[in-house]
Design a protein around this motif. Sequence first.
Motif, PDB file in Angstrom:
ATOM      1  N   LYS A 146       0.866  -1.184   0.000  1.00  0.00           N
ATOM      2  CA  LYS A 146       0.000   0.000   0.000  1.00  0.00           C
ATOM      3  C   LYS A 146       0.902   1.233   0.000  1.00  0.00           C
ATOM      4  N   VAL A 147       0.734   2.070  -1.010  1.00  0.00           N
ATOM      5  CA  VAL A 147       1.552   3.272  -1.154  1.00  0.00           C
ATOM      6  C   VAL A 147       0.640   4.485  -0.969  1.00  0.00           C
TER       7      VAL A 147
ATOM      8  N   ALA B 284      -1.970   7.720  -4.422  1.00  0.00           N
ATOM      9  CA  ALA B 284      -2.022   6.507  -3.607  1.00  0.00           C
ATOM     10  C   ALA B 284      -2.471   5.304  -4.428  1.00  0.00           C
ATOM     11  N   MET B 285      -1.837   4.179  -4.175  1.00  0.00           N
ATOM     12  CA  MET B 285      -2.015   3.013  -5.026  1.00  0.00           C
ATOM     13  C   MET B 285      -1.621   1.768  -4.231  1.00  0.00           C
ATOM     14  N   THR B 286      -2.298   0.677  -4.496  1.00  0.00           N
ATOM     15  CA  THR B 286      -1.956  -0.573  -3.830  1.00  0.00           C
ATOM     16  C   THR B 286      -1.550  -1.602  -4.880  1.00  0.00           C
ATOM     17  N   PHE B 287      -0.341  -2.134  -4.749  1.00  0.00           N
ATOM     18  CA  PHE B 287       0.103  -3.211  -5.630  1.00  0.00           C
ATOM     19  C   PHE B 287      -0.445  -4.506  -5.040  1.00  0.00           C
ATOM     20  N   ASP B 288      -1.327  -5.173  -5.800  1.00  0.00           N
ATOM     21  CA  ASP B 288      -2.049  -6.316  -5.252  1.00  0.00           C
ATOM     22  C   ASP B 288      -1.370  -7.663  -5.518  1.00  0.00           C
ATOM     23  N   ARG B 289      -0.286  -7.657  -6.310  1.00  0.00           N
ATOM     24  CA  ARG B 289       0.433  -8.910  -6.598  1.00  0.00           C
ATOM     25  C   ARG B 289       1.933  -8.689  -6.461  1.00  0.00           C
TER      26      ARG B 289
ATOM     27  N   CYS C 219       2.910   5.692  -8.967  1.00  0.00           N
ATOM     28  CA  CYS C 219       2.519   6.014  -7.581  1.00  0.00           C
ATOM     29  C   CYS C 219       3.301   7.208  -7.051  1.00  0.00           C
TER      30      CYS C 219
ATOM     31  N   ALA D 240      -1.862  -6.848 -11.074  1.00  0.00           N
ATOM     32  CA  ALA D 240      -3.050  -6.322 -10.386  1.00  0.00           C
ATOM     33  C   ALA D 240      -2.682  -5.178  -9.458  1.00  0.00           C
TER      34      ALA D 240
ATOM     35  N   THR E 266      -4.546  -1.485  -7.361  1.00  0.00           N
ATOM     36  CA  THR E 266      -5.724  -0.705  -7.014  1.00  0.00           C
ATOM     37  C   THR E 266      -5.342   0.765  -6.923  1.00  0.00           C
TER      38      THR E 266
ATOM     39  N   ASP F 247      -6.043   4.069  -5.432  1.00  0.00           N
ATOM     40  CA  ASP F 247      -6.781   4.393  -4.208  1.00  0.00           C
ATOM     41  C   ASP F 247      -7.279   5.836  -4.163  1.00  0.00           C
TER      42      ASP F 247
END
Lengths: 226, 226
Positions: A179-180, A185-190, A213, B185, B187, B189
Motif C-alpha cells: 500500500k503506497v 495513492a495506489m496498492t500493488f495487489d500482486r 505512484c 493487479a 488498485t 486508491d
Amino acid sequence: MSPAPALPHRAEIEHAVRRQLYQRLNRPPPRSVRAPHPLVVNVSARHCHLTPQAVETLFGPGHQLKPVKSLYQAGQFAAEECVTLIGPRSRVISNLRILGPCRDFNQVELALTDAISLGFEVPVRQSGTIKDTPSCMLMGPAGFFEMPEGVIRAAPHVHMHPDDASFYGVKQGDFMRLKVGGPCAMTFDRMLVRVDKSFKLEVHIDTDEGNACGLSPETPCELLSL
Amino acid sequence: MSPAPALPHRAEIEHAVRRQLYQRLNRPPPRSVRAPHPLVVNVSARHCHLTPQAVETLFGPGHQLKPVKSLYQAGQFAAEECVTLIGPRSRVISNLRILGPCRDFNQVELALTDAISLGFEVPVRQSGTIKDTPSCMLMGPAGFFEMPEGVIRAAPHVHMHPDDASFYGVKQGDFMRLKVGGPCAMTFDRMLVRVDKSFKLEVHIDTDEGNACGLSPETPCELLSL
C-alpha cells in the motif's frame, strides 16, 4: 573487488531509533516498529544481468565489472559499465546499466514504457525465469552479444529474510500487497515474495510503477498480506 | 466540423447484452450489470488542450482543428494537429497531440516519465486547475506559443453522469478506488470523481499508470467506493 561498504540505510537508522523510543517511553510499539526489519521500497530502472562470458564478449577478454555503487542487497552493485540495447525495431537504449556481480544467465529488465518504445513484447516474469522470453542484441566497446532470450518485465517483488517471512506470515512464491500513500495513492495487489537468508527486506518496483505512484523517499508504504 | 459519429463502444454493447441475458434468464444481475452504465477505462497518452488564440499562433490565422478520431466523451476528439513541446532542458517531444474542441485555457498533460525526461517538475492536478504549474514553449508550423503555466500530471479520475454518481454513492470531488486485475493487479486508491450531465462513465489514467497495471482491453476493472 568490492565497492566501499554501504552506510546503514536511512530506513535502518530510523527503525532502530523508533524501537529505542518506544522502549524508553515504555509504550507498546505499532506493528511496523515490531517488524524485524524496516521496509525499504526502491525503484529499479531498466538494467541487465550478464554472465562472465557475455561481459568478456562485450568489453574484451578478462574484463571484470567495476562496481560504482553498492545496492541495498548485500554484495549487489551497479557497475560502471553500460551496454547499448538494440530492439526489434532497430531502436536503441544506449546506456543500459549492468548490475553485478555476474550471474549464470543473461537478462534484460525493462519497464513496459521502455519495452513499447523499443518494440519488445515483454512478459511479466520473476527474475531468472526467462524461458520463451524475447531475444535482443547488446553492443559494447569490444563487440556484439546476441541474447537468444531474457528480455523481461520483472514482476513487482519483495526480497525478505526468513525472519520477515515469518513476521508477515508468508513464504517464497506467495503474493502480498504493498500500500503506497500520497497524492497518487495506489496498492500493488500482486507483490511476489522472494525469501532467502541473504536478503534484506526490500521491495523492487520498476520506473513505470514508481512513477505511477509518484514514489519519493517520504512516501508512506506498508506491506500487507493478501 | 465534427468527426464521423462514433459507433457504440464495445463496453456499451456488452453491457446491453448482459442486461438482456439476465432478464431473459430471469436471474438477479450482479452489481456491475445493475449499474446504469458500463465502466470504460482508457489510457490518456500525453496531450494538450489549447485556446483558439494558441491554435492560431501555432498554425496560422483562422486555423481550425481538424478532428481525426472521436473520443469516448461526447464531442471530444483527437485533432490531426500535433505540436512540438520544448522543455526546460531544451529536450523536446515532437508529436504532442492536440485534443479538441478548443478550451478557454491552455494545458499540457504529461505522464511523470515524460515529465522527468523533459525536465518538468509536474504537480498532480485536476484538469483546469493550473495555477502555479510549470511553463513551457510550444512550436507549430506557423510559430511559437509561450505558455506561462499549465504543464500538469492529470490526477487519475473518473468521469460520470449524475446517475452513475447516485449508483456509486459519490459526488463531484470525491475519491473512489479502481481495482485492476491481471498479472500486474493494482488498485488506484485516489481516483478523483468528476460529475457532469454530459459525461459518460469513463476512467482516465495516464501511460505510466496504464503500463504499471498492464492495462489491455481484457483486463478486469472494478470501481469501488473508498
